[in-house]
Each structure stands twice: as C-alpha cells, then as structure tokens.
Scaffold this active site. Structure first.
Site, mmCIF file in Angstrom:
data_model
loop_
_atom_site.group_PDB
_atom_site.id
_atom_site.type_symbol
_atom_site.label_atom_id
_atom_site.label_comp_id
_atom_site.label_asym_id
_atom_site.label_seq_id
_atom_site.Cartn_x
_atom_site.Cartn_y
_atom_site.Cartn_z
ATOM 1 N N ALA A 260 4.282 7.590 2.875
ATOM 2 C CA ALA A 260 5.051 6.371 3.052
ATOM 3 C C ALA A 260 4.595 5.273 2.114
ATOM 4 O O ALA A 260 3.487 5.311 1.589
ATOM 5 C CB ALA A 260 4.911 5.891 4.492
ATOM 6 N N VAL A 261 5.473 4.314 1.921
ATOM 7 C CA VAL A 261 5.116 3.110 1.193
ATOM 8 C C VAL A 261 5.092 1.994 2.224
ATOM 9 O O VAL A 261 5.969 1.914 3.081
ATOM 10 C CB VAL A 261 6.159 2.790 0.111
ATOM 11 C CG1 VAL A 261 5.760 1.539 -0.656
ATOM 12 C CG2 VAL A 261 6.301 3.971 -0.833
ATOM 13 N N VAL A 262 4.060 1.157 2.162
ATOM 14 C CA VAL A 262 3.942 0.100 3.156
ATOM 15 C C VAL A 262 4.210 -1.250 2.503
ATOM 16 O O VAL A 262 3.711 -1.531 1.413
ATOM 17 C CB VAL A 262 2.559 0.122 3.825
ATOM 18 C CG1 VAL A 262 2.460 -0.960 4.893
ATOM 19 C CG2 VAL A 262 2.281 1.492 4.430
ATOM 20 N N LYS B 142 6.695 0.183 7.192
ATOM 21 C CA LYS B 142 6.293 1.457 6.609
ATOM 22 C C LYS B 142 7.558 2.246 6.313
ATOM 23 O O LYS B 142 8.287 2.612 7.220
ATOM 24 C CB LYS B 142 5.432 2.191 7.639
ATOM 25 C CG LYS B 142 4.629 3.325 7.121
ATOM 26 C CD LYS B 142 3.531 3.667 8.142
ATOM 27 C CE LYS B 142 2.796 4.921 7.801
ATOM 28 N NZ LYS B 142 1.659 5.154 8.696
ATOM 29 N N ASP C 131 -7.148 12.050 15.076
ATOM 30 C CA ASP C 131 -7.536 11.659 13.720
ATOM 31 C C ASP C 131 -8.227 10.301 13.729
ATOM 32 O O ASP C 131 -7.980 9.460 12.880
ATOM 33 C CB ASP C 131 -6.289 11.626 12.830
ATOM 34 C CG ASP C 131 -6.635 11.554 11.347
ATOM 35 O OD1 ASP C 131 -7.753 11.963 10.973
ATOM 36 O OD2 ASP C 131 -5.795 11.073 10.572
ATOM 37 N N GLY D 174 0.819 -1.201 0.000
ATOM 38 C CA GLY D 174 0.000 0.000 0.000
ATOM 39 C C GLY D 174 0.849 1.245 0.000
ATOM 40 O O GLY D 174 2.059 1.199 0.210
ATOM 41 N N GLU D 175 0.198 2.352 -0.256
ATOM 42 C CA GLU D 175 0.917 3.604 -0.294
ATOM 43 C C GLU D 175 0.094 4.629 0.461
ATOM 44 O O GLU D 175 -1.078 4.819 0.152
ATOM 45 C CB GLU D 175 1.117 4.021 -1.750
ATOM 46 C CG GLU D 175 2.178 5.057 -1.904
ATOM 47 C CD GLU D 175 2.883 4.953 -3.254
ATOM 48 O OE1 GLU D 175 2.657 3.971 -3.981
ATOM 49 O OE2 GLU D 175 3.639 5.875 -3.565
ATOM 50 N N THR E 41 0.023 8.590 2.561
ATOM 51 C CA THR E 41 0.313 9.950 2.154
ATOM 52 C C THR E 41 1.809 10.245 2.149
ATOM 53 O O THR E 41 2.283 10.996 1.326
ATOM 54 C CB THR E 41 -0.402 10.937 3.082
ATOM 55 O OG1 THR E 41 -0.487 10.337 4.374
ATOM 56 C CG2 THR E 41 -1.787 11.244 2.579
HETATM 57 N N1 LIG Z 1 0.049 -2.334 10.136
HETATM 58 C C1 LIG Z 1 -0.400 -2.586 8.900
HETATM 59 N N2 LIG Z 1 -0.698 -3.844 8.520
HETATM 60 C C2 LIG Z 1 -1.142 -4.095 7.261
HETATM 61 N N3 LIG Z 1 -1.316 -3.172 6.317
HETATM 62 C C3 LIG Z 1 -1.030 -1.902 6.617
HETATM 63 C C4 LIG Z 1 -0.553 -1.530 7.925
HETATM 64 N N4 LIG Z 1 -0.343 -0.203 7.939
HETATM 65 C C5 LIG Z 1 -0.679 0.245 6.720
HETATM 66 N N5 LIG Z 1 -1.091 -0.758 5.913
HETATM 67 C C6 LIG Z 1 -1.523 -0.648 4.510
HETATM 68 O O1 LIG Z 1 -0.840 0.410 3.871
HETATM 69 C C7 LIG Z 1 -1.729 1.423 3.431
HETATM 70 C C8 LIG Z 1 -1.149 2.798 3.671
HETATM 71 O O2 LIG Z 1 -0.910 2.987 5.058
HETATM 72 P P1 LIG Z 1 -0.714 4.396 5.735
HETATM 73 O O3 LIG Z 1 0.527 5.014 5.189
HETATM 74 O O4 LIG Z 1 -0.806 4.233 7.190
HETATM 75 O O5 LIG Z 1 -1.988 5.093 5.147
HETATM 76 P P2 LIG Z 1 -2.573 6.542 5.176
HETATM 77 O O6 LIG Z 1 -1.485 7.514 4.901
HETATM 78 O O7 LIG Z 1 -3.564 6.423 4.053
HETATM 79 O O8 LIG Z 1 -3.213 6.671 6.517
HETATM 80 C C9 LIG Z 1 -3.004 1.175 4.193
HETATM 81 O O9 LIG Z 1 -4.117 1.554 3.450
HETATM 82 C C10 LIG Z 1 -2.977 -0.333 4.407
HETATM 83 O O10 LIG Z 1 -3.496 -1.008 3.302
#
Ligand SMILES: Nc1ncnc2c1ncn2[C@@H]1O[C@H](COP(=O)(O)OP(=O)(O)O)[C@@H](O)[C@H]1O
Lengths: 337, 381
Positions: free
Chosen positions: B27-29, B44, B137, B22-23, B25
């Site tokens: 960071a890349v996860v 992250k 938030d 996932g991505e 705002t």
């Molecule tokens: N602890 C976690 N376990 C599994 N997936 C996660 C976790 N944290 C984030 N993700 C995935 O990564 C995406 C981006 O996370 P994050 O940067 O926290 O989002 P945002 O900036 O949208 O709040 C999330 O939508 C989710 O799909």
C-alpha cells in the site's frame, strides 16, 4: 463491558425488522424499475410499456434459489461450513443494497462465495475456483468482487447461528444435571437442530434475529425440552424475558419451516426468464446502453483530470521546485495506476 | 449512479488526501484530513488491481478485523472507500511508533514509562484476544504512538480469528472464555523472526494467543535493553538465539516439543538468570517477563492475567501517556520524501543503519549487515 456481539458491525448495521426489510426491498425495486424504464425509453420511446418488471417478492425468489446453490458448491469444493454460511450472508446482504435487475444473483453468488473463502481464511486460487465452475471465467468472479465488498460496507465479519448452536450444545453437556453421556446419546438432536439452522439460512432470520436466538429456535424444533432446559439455565424462571423469548422463538420457527419447503422450480424459472428481458441494459457488457454509460463516465473522468491539472499550484519559478512538489503531492490521486 | 456507488462517492468526499508519507508492502500511505473538521488522518491506498486473485488477503484481514475492533489501544479504522480499483482505508493518524522511540538515543526511559507502554500493549492485546483475534505480527514498529502518547496496535494484515466453533458464540450468550483455544496455520510468514515464538519456529500448526504473548515478552525486554532481545539471523539461528538466552527446553519444561513437525535438536544451553542481563529490572518486571517467555505455550501468561500482574500495581506507577518520552517530529517537508520517512527500500535501510550504528550493539549491527548482504550472495561472485 459490551458483550462482543453487541459491539459487532452485524449488530449495528445488519439487523432489521421484517417491515424494514420490506421497505428496503420495495424502494430498491421501484428505483431500479424507474431507471431501467428510462433507459429503454431513451433507446426507443414506448419500448418499456410491454415489459413486465420483477416485483420485490420475485426478486427474493431468485436470491433464495441462488442461495440454495451455495451449499452444493461448497460440498464440491469441500469448503467448511463457515465459508458456506458467510457466503449466504453476503448474498443476502448484497441484495439489501442492490437489485436483481441490475446484478444477476448467479454472478453475485459466485463472487460472494469466492470472497467468503478469503474473509474466513480459507483462500483458494481464483483459477482453481473458476475452472471448476461450468461456464465461468476468472473475470466473471472478480469483476464483481469490489462491488460486493462495497455493498457489504467492507464489513466482512459475520456471526453465525451454527456456531451459537455449537455453543448451546456444549453448554447443555455441562449443565449440573445433564446426563453424563449426553454428547453421544443426544447427538442426533444436535444434528437435527443443525439442519434447521441450515434451513434458516434461506430465510430472513439472520437479518432480524441474533445468532443465538436462531440457534435456540432450531433446537426447539428438534427437541423443545432440551431448548427450554437451556433457556431456564440461562434465565431465572421468574425472569420477565421468558415469555418474550417464547414469542421470538415461535416467529423464527415459522421462518425456518417456511424456508424448508422446496421452491417451485417452474415458478422461479419463469421469473428468471422474465429477468432476461427486464434486466438493466446498462449492466449488460457490450450493449448499447452499457457503452453509452461507459462513454459518459470516461468523459467525466477526463474532465476531472483536466480540472486537476489546471488546479495545480503554479511553480515558483525554481526549476527544481516543481519536481519536488510533484513528489510530495500526488496530484494524480486516484486517476493513476 | 447506483445506491452503492453513491454511498461510496459520499464517503470518499469526506476525506482529503494531502501528501504521500510512506510506502508499505502492499500500500501507499498518505497524510490526509477529514474535509469537515480538518482532523488529521492517514489514508492507506491499496491497489487491488495488483493481485491476480482479486482483493488481497492482507487487505481483507486488516479491514475485517479493524472494522470490528474499537479500543483505545488499537488503531481506529475510520472509514473505507474505493476509488477506481483502489481500496482506501482511512486510519487515525499516528505520528510515531515504538521502534522509533526505542531507537531514539536522545530519549531516556524511566521504569514507569516502560510500564505504561506495556500496560497499553497488554490492554489492546487483551481486547483482541477477547474478540478471538490473534495479531500474529507484534513488533515495535507495529505499535504506533499517537500525539497524546497513547500506544495503538496496528497492522492486522496477518491477523486471524481462532474461535473454536461454538466458543465464540458461547461467549456471546454466557461469559465463558477459553483462551487456550487454538488456530490452525497454513501461513509460513507470520511473525517477524525476532518476535516469533519457539512453537512456530518448530512448525507447530496449532497455536494460540500465546504466540502474541511471546512477542510482547520480546518487546518488553527490548524496552529495557534498548536493543532487540532475541535477534537471530535466520529461522535456525533464531532458535539458537532463544535457547542461548533462555536455556534449551527439556521435556519437562515443554512436554511434546520434540514431536513438533520441524523439531531439530539444537545444542544444550543452560539457562542463565535473566537478572544477569536485566540488571536494573524490578523483581516484578522480571517475573512478568519470565511468564511471557515460558516455552510451553499453555503455561505462558494470558493478556488478561498480565494486566493484573503485581508489576502493574507496584510503584512506580505507569507514566501518564502524555508524559512519555516522544520522538521529535521527523517530518521536514522541504526534504525529499525518501529521506524523511524511509518510504523506499534504500531509505528505510539507511535509516535503520544510521540509528543502529549509534547503539554499538554488535548483535544488532550484524543482523542488519546480514540483511543488506543479500544482493551479494550469487554463488561464484
Ligand atoms: N496510521 C498511520 N499514521 C501515520 N503514518 C502511518 C500510519 N500507517 C502507516 N503510516 C506510515 O506509512 C508507512 C507504511 O505503512 P504500512 O503500509 O502499514 O507499512 P508496512 O507494510 O511496512 O507495515 C509506515 O512506515 C508509516 O510511516
């Protein structure tokens, strides 16, 4: 329930005995001297013999000098006390992981303060910060930020004695037989105690004792009776902890009083001059040793990239397969942007 | 290598990054695992080089608070390490979030399920507040769900501490906690619109734990309704939406609100009984909801008091986390990534649109449509 302070990173990772601190500093110092000596020798055999390296106490003198500059800068920028206290803690913690001979405390101090403005939620723009400090560029400040954060173990929250003192002061006003006008009539005691708390920042007190112990010791210098009034209200008089507390307070008072003595500027200046010669040339941007180290790092990174490319699984022969794999698995990992 | 670099390299070696999931705002996860145990984690990766002022405030806040908070209902930060100019947060892996659960139309919620989610949310929040930390938030997609059903508060990028000088330490030496202590805000971006309390919408700069309670109230309502409760279309409309639902506040309801910096008079709505909308809710549930959505922040219930509210002690008892409704794992690794996890902007919106169209709630839909429209607002086009 665990009291909050006792669950904190400070309680777990940043409290030492005085002997611990000595050991840590001596071994960091010895390791740095060893490395720097080798670097000099590699450059020119025999060249390290004439160098007088700093000893751990001399390193500490310099750290203390730069810690004492933080309040001046904070005054100039009108940063709140929280920022000031946090920056001093960061500086001291940094030098439990690094030595002055690798990283000069002047730079680290500027970075620690900048980082503290952010971690305490009083951020200032980097340009506004650097432009107001003589001979300092933005990159002087942020280049070390990562190293400082790393050295702190990314543990940014700090519990401060000045807050504990405020808590004690509020308690004292609400004790059952407190004079009703204590908040004003004894305000000068609080102010005096606060000065002692500020002096304590230039000592090792916060690395050895809890914030409330330091606050109480500071109060006991300003007004011993008020301090014991507070401790008796907290601990029943027959409590076994009172004599123990008294010893602790006496030890902290000694640290505070020693820290309140001004440093001998000439001595510190002499140490700083010697540092110019014995500092680690690998950390001096542009020096021969620095360039050699960078080249070595670059060679290793290149090797790693080549290895990774070779490790990537072969594609299945499906022309779309490898694009998909490329999207799902980040082979570049950390070598990307 | 320096001692610090060495320690970092050792930390880094403990964790293996597998694939991008996932991505966010900033960071890349990645999905990853602990090398020694195979334990699944989320990593992250925050690109520090992106920020001209050095380490970014959201990252700093997230690390600062998660480093200190260890609680069953708060996401665990397992480690932090750096790689080149990236900061990597190793978090426990959480497979779903409450937003996904709420939107999954195939799931049926029992009152006991809602009670269980609410209890876990309040437990995590009470722990934050006890540690003098405001989350600021809270919204369903920041309440993550572990595979065992435990709910975890996540995303502390906007959190801050609110200790009045002294109270924090006083708390350490004695056990007095003054939960009405205030914080001073300079951030305008806190709280997602729909979950933002009226005092912030009126520009109040002194605020308290009550901001989080309001958000939890909105989430509680959303769990019962299965659609966002106070879904305004803009800040201004948000107040309108709130007042339409809960009645316009009087000076008696909320002393001093007309003096707040951004106060503007907004219509005169009379309060309709909550019962009209929450037809299936118990008396206790409505009472707790009402107490979360009190206009005057000082009178809003605290997390601590909420946990001893009659709602949690009356039958039906909260479902065991392992028995809670769960979304089916969405990840099918043969699909292109942006369709799996909504990791791109368009992917994310697509997912939202698909799900909300099945709810048939005009309110939700118009809000989403409005959001997608922003590309077309060029004057004269
Ligand atoms: N602890 C976690 N376990 C599994 N997936 C996660 C976790 N944290 C984030 N993700 C995935 O990564 C995406 C981006 O996370 P994050 O940067 O926290 O989002 P945002 O900036 O949208 O709040 C999330 O939508 C989710 O799909």
């Amino acid at each position: 329930m665990i009291p909050l302070y006792e669950a904190s990173s400070q309680f777990h990772n940043w409290r030492f005995s005085a002997q611990n601190l000595d050991q840590i500093r001596s071994s960091l110092n010895a390791a740095a001297v060893g490395v720097i000596r080798n670097t000099f020798e590699a450059d020119q055999p025999g060249s390290s013999a004439s160098i007088s390296f700093l000893n751990p106490d001399e390193e500490l003198l310099l750290v203390r000098l730069y810690a004492s500059k933080i309040p001046q800068l904070c005054g100039f920028f009108r940063f709140p006390e929280e920022v000031e206290a946090t920056a001093v803690s960061y500086l001291k913690r940094f030098y439990l992981k690094n030595t002055v001979m690798d990283w000069h405390p002047k730079n680290v101090m500027l970075t620690a303060l900048f980082l503290a403005t952010k971690t305490t939620n009083h951020p200032i723009a980097l340009d506004a910060y650097a432009n107001n400090i003589p001979k300092t560029t933005p990159s002087d400040v942020v280049d070390l930020e990562f190293l400082v954060a790393q050295s702190l173990g990314f543990e940014f929250a700090v519990w401060h004695a000045h807050r504990a003192l405020w808590g004690i002061w509020l308690d004292l006003q609400s004790l059952p037989d407190a004079p009703p006008d204590r908040a004003t009539s004894q305000r000068d005691v609080y102010e005096a105690a606060l000065k002692h708390v500020r002096s304590s920042r230039l000592s090792d007190a916060e690395l050895i004792y809890t914030p409330s112990q330091i606050a109480l010791a500071a109060l006991s210098i300003a007004d011993p009776e008020l301090a014991s009034e507070w401790s008796h209200s907290k601990f029943p008089s027959e409590s076994a902890s009172i004599p123990h507390l008294d010893n602790t307070l006496a030890a902290i008072r000694a640290l505070i009083e020693a820290a309140a003595n001004p440093q001998d500027v000439e001595v510190v200046r002499a140490v700083d001059l010697r540092l110019k010669i014995c500092k680690n040339p690998e950390k001096v941007v542009g020096s021969k040793a620095y360039l050699a180290k960078k080249a070595e790092e670059e060679r290793k990174a290149e090797e790693k990239r080549t290895r990774k490319a070779a490790d990537a699984p072969p594609t299945e022969g499906d022309p779309f397969g490898d694009e998909l794999a490329g999207r799902l698995v980040d082979y570049d990992d950390d070598d990307d942007d | 290598m320096d001692a610090v670099e060495k320690a970092n390299a050792e930390r880094q070696k403990r964790w293996v990054k597998d694939q991008k999931i996932g991505e966010g705002t900033y960071a890349v996860v990645y999905r990853g695992r602990e090398a020694s145990s195979g334990r699944q984690v989320a990593i992250k990766k925050i690109k520090v080089g992106l920020f001209k002022d050095g380490l970014d405030m959201s990252a700093i806040r997230e690390v600062k608070y998660l480093r200190e908070l260890k609680h069953q209902n708060i996401i665990e930060l397992l480690d932090v390490f750096s790689s080149k100019t990236n900061l990597n947060l190793v978090l426990e892996f959480l497979e779903s979030d409450l937003e996904r659960v709420i939107k999954d139309r195939s799931l049926v919620f029992l009152p006991a399920d809602i009670k269980s989610w609410m209890a876990m949310t309040f437990r995590g929040l009470e722990f934050c507040h006890r540690n003098w930390i405001l989350h600021r938030d809270l919204k369903p997609n920041n309440l993550l769900i572990a595979s065992d059903g435990q709910l975890k508060i996540a995303d502390f990028g906007l959190a801050r501490d609110f200790a009045d000088p002294g109270y924090k330490m006083t708390c350490q030496v004695i056990t007095r906690c003054v939960c009405a202590a205030v914080g001073y805000s300079r951030d305008s971006d806190i709280n997602h619109g729909w979950y933002r309390p009226p005092e912030l919408l009126f520009g109040s700069r002194y605020y308290s734990t009550a901001v989080d309670i309001w958000s939890v109230g909105c989430i509680f309502a959303e769990l019962m309704l299965r659609t966002p409760y106070l879904a305004g279309e803009s800040d201004m409309d948000q107040l309108n939406t709130i007042f339409r639902a809960l009645g316009s506040p009087t000076e008696q309801d909320w002393p001093g609100h007309t003096k707040l910096p951004d106060y503007v008079p907004i219509g005169h709505f009379t309060r309709a009984p909550l019962r009209d909308l929450f037809t299936a809710a118990s008396v206790d549930a409505l009472n707790l909801l009402t107490q979360c959505l009190i206009y005057e922040p000082k009178k809003r219930i605290t997390a601590k008091d909420a946990l001893s509210h009659a709602y949690f002690f009356a039958p039906p008892y909260p479902s065991h986390p392992s028995k809670l409704p769960k979304t089916s794992p969405p990840v099918n690794t043969t699909q292109p990534l942006d369709e799996i996890d909504g990791n791109t902007l368009s992917g994310k919106n697509n997912r939202k649109r698909k799900l909300s169209s099945s709810t048939d709630e005009t309110k939700t839909r118009s809000a989403v449509a409005r959001r997608l429209d922003f590309t077309k607002t060029t004057p004269g086009s």
